[in-house]
Design an enzyme around this catalytic site. Structure first.
Site, PDB file in Angstrom:
ATOM      1  N   ALA A 151       0.869  -1.172   0.000  1.00  0.00           N
ATOM      2  CA  ALA A 151       0.000   0.000   0.000  1.00  0.00           C
ATOM      3  C   ALA A 151       0.907   1.222   0.000  1.00  0.00           C
ATOM      4  O   ALA A 151       2.048   1.161   0.484  1.00  0.00           O
ATOM      5  CB  ALA A 151      -0.861  -0.014   1.251  1.00  0.00           C
ATOM      6  N   GLY A 163       0.534  -4.936   0.747  1.00  0.00           N
ATOM      7  CA  GLY A 163      -0.625  -4.968  -0.153  1.00  0.00           C
ATOM      8  C   GLY A 163      -0.324  -5.653  -1.475  1.00  0.00           C
ATOM      9  O   GLY A 163      -1.242  -6.160  -2.133  1.00  0.00           O
ATOM     10  N   GLU A 174      -0.764  -9.211  -0.758  1.00  0.00           N
ATOM     11  CA  GLU A 174      -2.210  -9.415  -0.579  1.00  0.00           C
ATOM     12  C   GLU A 174      -2.939  -9.410  -1.930  1.00  0.00           C
ATOM     13  O   GLU A 174      -3.864 -10.192  -2.147  1.00  0.00           O
ATOM     14  CB  GLU A 174      -2.775  -8.324   0.341  1.00  0.00           C
ATOM     15  CG  GLU A 174      -2.262  -8.479   1.774  1.00  0.00           C
ATOM     16  CD  GLU A 174      -2.650  -7.304   2.653  1.00  0.00           C
ATOM     17  OE1 GLU A 174      -2.166  -6.175   2.388  1.00  0.00           O
ATOM     18  OE2 GLU A 174      -3.430  -7.489   3.597  1.00  0.00           O
ATOM     19  N   GLU A 230       4.292  -5.330   7.357  1.00  0.00           N
ATOM     20  CA  GLU A 230       3.537  -4.305   8.079  1.00  0.00           C
ATOM     21  C   GLU A 230       3.993  -4.108   9.520  1.00  0.00           C
ATOM     22  O   GLU A 230       3.950  -2.991  10.040  1.00  0.00           O
ATOM     23  CB  GLU A 230       2.027  -4.616   8.043  1.00  0.00           C
ATOM     24  CG  GLU A 230       1.357  -4.375   6.699  1.00  0.00           C
ATOM     25  CD  GLU A 230       1.454  -5.556   5.736  1.00  0.00           C
ATOM     26  OE1 GLU A 230       2.197  -6.523   6.035  1.00  0.00           O
ATOM     27  OE2 GLU A 230       0.789  -5.511   4.698  1.00  0.00           O
TER      28      GLU A 230
HETATM   29  N1  COA Z   1       4.620   3.104  -0.435  1.00  0.00           N
HETATM   30  C1  COA Z   1       5.033   4.264  -0.948  1.00  0.00           C
HETATM   31  N2  COA Z   1       6.186   4.394  -1.635  1.00  0.00           N
HETATM   32  C2  COA Z   1       6.940   3.306  -1.792  1.00  0.00           C
HETATM   33  C3  COA Z   1       6.577   2.058  -1.276  1.00  0.00           C
HETATM   34  C4  COA Z   1       5.348   1.972  -0.564  1.00  0.00           C
HETATM   35  N3  COA Z   1       4.886   0.826  -0.070  1.00  0.00           N
HETATM   36  N4  COA Z   1       7.536   1.166  -1.575  1.00  0.00           N
HETATM   37  C5  COA Z   1       8.468   1.818  -2.272  1.00  0.00           C
HETATM   38  N5  COA Z   1       8.125   3.119  -2.404  1.00  0.00           N
HETATM   39  C6  COA Z   1       8.865   4.202  -3.062  1.00  0.00           C
HETATM   40  C7  COA Z   1      10.047   4.669  -2.244  1.00  0.00           C
HETATM   41  O1  COA Z   1       9.612   5.588  -1.255  1.00  0.00           O
HETATM   42  C8  COA Z   1      10.905   5.292  -3.305  1.00  0.00           C
HETATM   43  O2  COA Z   1      10.350   6.548  -3.664  1.00  0.00           O
HETATM   44  P1  COA Z   1      11.322   7.850  -3.820  1.00  0.00           P
HETATM   45  O3  COA Z   1      12.265   7.452  -4.931  1.00  0.00           O
HETATM   46  O4  COA Z   1      10.384   8.930  -4.192  1.00  0.00           O
HETATM   47  O5  COA Z   1      12.003   7.993  -2.499  1.00  0.00           O
HETATM   48  C9  COA Z   1      10.683   4.371  -4.491  1.00  0.00           C
HETATM   49  O6  COA Z   1       9.447   3.702  -4.264  1.00  0.00           O
HETATM   50  C10 COA Z   1      11.770   3.334  -4.663  1.00  0.00           C
HETATM   51  O7  COA Z   1      11.884   2.610  -3.464  1.00  0.00           O
HETATM   52  P2  COA Z   1      13.254   2.399  -2.666  1.00  0.00           P
HETATM   53  O8  COA Z   1      12.914   2.134  -1.231  1.00  0.00           O
HETATM   54  O9  COA Z   1      14.181   3.516  -2.959  1.00  0.00           O
HETATM   55  O10 COA Z   1      13.787   1.067  -3.368  1.00  0.00           O
HETATM   56  P3  COA Z   1      14.805   0.018  -2.732  1.00  0.00           P
HETATM   57  O11 COA Z   1      15.196  -0.880  -3.841  1.00  0.00           O
HETATM   58  O12 COA Z   1      15.864   0.667  -1.942  1.00  0.00           O
HETATM   59  O13 COA Z   1      13.909  -0.831  -1.690  1.00  0.00           O
HETATM   60  C11 COA Z   1      11.938  -2.026  -0.967  1.00  0.00           C
HETATM   61  C12 COA Z   1      12.845  -1.633  -2.147  1.00  0.00           C
HETATM   62  C13 COA Z   1      10.718  -2.750  -1.551  1.00  0.00           C
HETATM   63  C14 COA Z   1      12.680  -2.993  -0.052  1.00  0.00           C
HETATM   64  C15 COA Z   1      11.507  -0.766  -0.191  1.00  0.00           C
HETATM   65  O14 COA Z   1      11.007   0.177  -1.124  1.00  0.00           O
HETATM   66  C16 COA Z   1      10.439  -1.006   0.845  1.00  0.00           C
HETATM   67  O15 COA Z   1      10.732  -1.540   1.915  1.00  0.00           O
HETATM   68  N6  COA Z   1       9.180  -0.590   0.551  1.00  0.00           N
HETATM   69  C17 COA Z   1       8.115  -0.624   1.490  1.00  0.00           C
HETATM   70  C18 COA Z   1       7.606  -2.028   1.668  1.00  0.00           C
HETATM   71  C19 COA Z   1       6.493  -2.054   2.690  1.00  0.00           C
HETATM   72  O16 COA Z   1       6.705  -1.834   3.870  1.00  0.00           O
HETATM   73  N7  COA Z   1       5.273  -2.369   2.218  1.00  0.00           N
HETATM   74  C20 COA Z   1       4.153  -2.509   3.063  1.00  0.00           C
HETATM   75  C21 COA Z   1       3.438  -1.240   3.252  1.00  0.00           C
HETATM   76  S1  COA Z   1       2.070  -1.413   4.357  1.00  0.00           S
END
Ligand code: COA
Length: 258
Positions: free
Chosen positions: A65, A110, A113, A133
């Site tokens: 999400a 999400g 999910e 989460e």
């Molecule tokens: N919501 C909003 N933005 C998200 C996102 C999310 N769930 N997941 C990734 N993004 C965004 C990042 O903020 C970043 O945006 P920016 O360039 O404007 O800062 C962009 O996507 C790229 O992500 P980044 O974190 O830089 O990539 P990475 O390769 O270093 O890491 C992940 C990849 C997937 C490990 C990491 O993005 C992450 O942990 N995301 C969240 C996962 C999460 O907790 N999901 C559950 C949400 S309830």
């Protein structure tokens, strides 16, 4: 037509691509609006026989999400957000047409999910699954606590939910979360080949399989009674008569979808 999705229809297979690659295809309000629109289209367009959901870019299916929308929410608004997510994913799960996730990278929160709400999953080698989460002081809100238990069993689901541990595609396959692991290049072709086989079967029988198998997890319905009903309904279709006749005449069935 859609702000956040790409949709292309070929050989009666609609491929939907969640298209926010700069945000790793995170699910914001607009994505949910578009998903509901495309679900309307799937229900109403007879040219669509089955559906693939995938993510844009090489890195992510859907990374969750959109966390940037969480800050401003109070409890009631958060509950409404979860309800909308659950309702949308229930539409996918209960679609009478097969919907398959082609998981091409991160399927987190999400995203996991969403993939779990599809009828089954195919993953590329670089796919990663998880429910992170708890890292945010949250639990999954779009059905993840329920469907993960259904798919991988309670013990493993509990561990994944509580630890936020991410698993790779091969472990996901061992757990039964995905059916096949492919290379990134062959993911969509492999998924399409499975759907071409399914598309060659009787439409109402395929829909009946989805309905009856989903009933296992629906406490309000008796799956065995439903199976009897759906089995009986098949006898009212031209396709069932054609399928049985074709078998007895030792020829290939020519299903018409009626
Ligand atoms: N919501 C909003 N933005 C998200 C996102 C999310 N769930 N997941 C990734 N993004 C965004 C990042 O903020 C970043 O945006 P920016 O360039 O404007 O800062 C962009 O996507 C790229 O992500 P980044 O974190 O830089 O990539 P990475 O390769 O270093 O890491 C992940 C990849 C997937 C490990 C990491 O993005 C992450 O942990 N995301 C969240 C996962 C999460 O907790 N999901 C559950 C949400 S309830």
């Amino acid at each position: 037509m859609y702000q956040t999705l790409l949709a292309s229809l070929e050989d009666h297979i609609l491929t939907i691509t969640i298209n926010r690659p700069d945000k790793l295809n995170a699910l914001n309000k607009d994505v949910f609006t578009d998903l509901n629109k495309v679900l309307d289209e799937i229900e109403s367009n007879p040219d669509i026989r089955s559906v693939i959901i995938t993510g844009a870019g090489p890195k992510a299916f859907v990374a969750g999400a959109d966390v940037s929308e969480f800050n401003a929410l109070n409890k009631e608004q958060a509950m409404a957000l979860a309800k909308r997510g659950q309702d949308t994913f229930a539409r996918i799960e209960n679609s009478s047409k097969p919907i398959v996730a082609a998981v091409n990278g991160f399927a987190l929160g999400g995203g996991c999910e969403l993939a779990m709400s599809c009828h089954f999953r195919v993953a590329s080698e670089n796919a990663k699954f998880g429910q992170p989460e708890v890292n945010l002081g949250l639990i999954p809100g779009y059905g993840g606590t329920q469907r993960l238990v259904q798919l991988v069993g309670k013990g493993k689901a509990m561990e994944l939910l509580m630890s936020a541990h991410m698993i790779d595609a091969n472990e996901a396959k061992q757990l039964g979360l995905v059916n096949y692991v492919t290379t990134a290049e062959t993911l969509l072709d492999h998924t399409k080949k499975i759907l071409e086989i399914i598309n060659s079967k009787a439409l109402s029988a395929v829909a009946g399989c989805i309905k009856a198998a989903n009933a296992v997890f629906d406490e309000t319905s008796n799956g065995y009674a439903l199976e009897i009903q759906v089995f009986g309904n098949c006898f009212d279709t031209d396709d069932m008569k054609e399928g049985v006749a074709a078998f007895l005449e030792k020829r290939k069935a020519n299903f018409k979808g009626i």
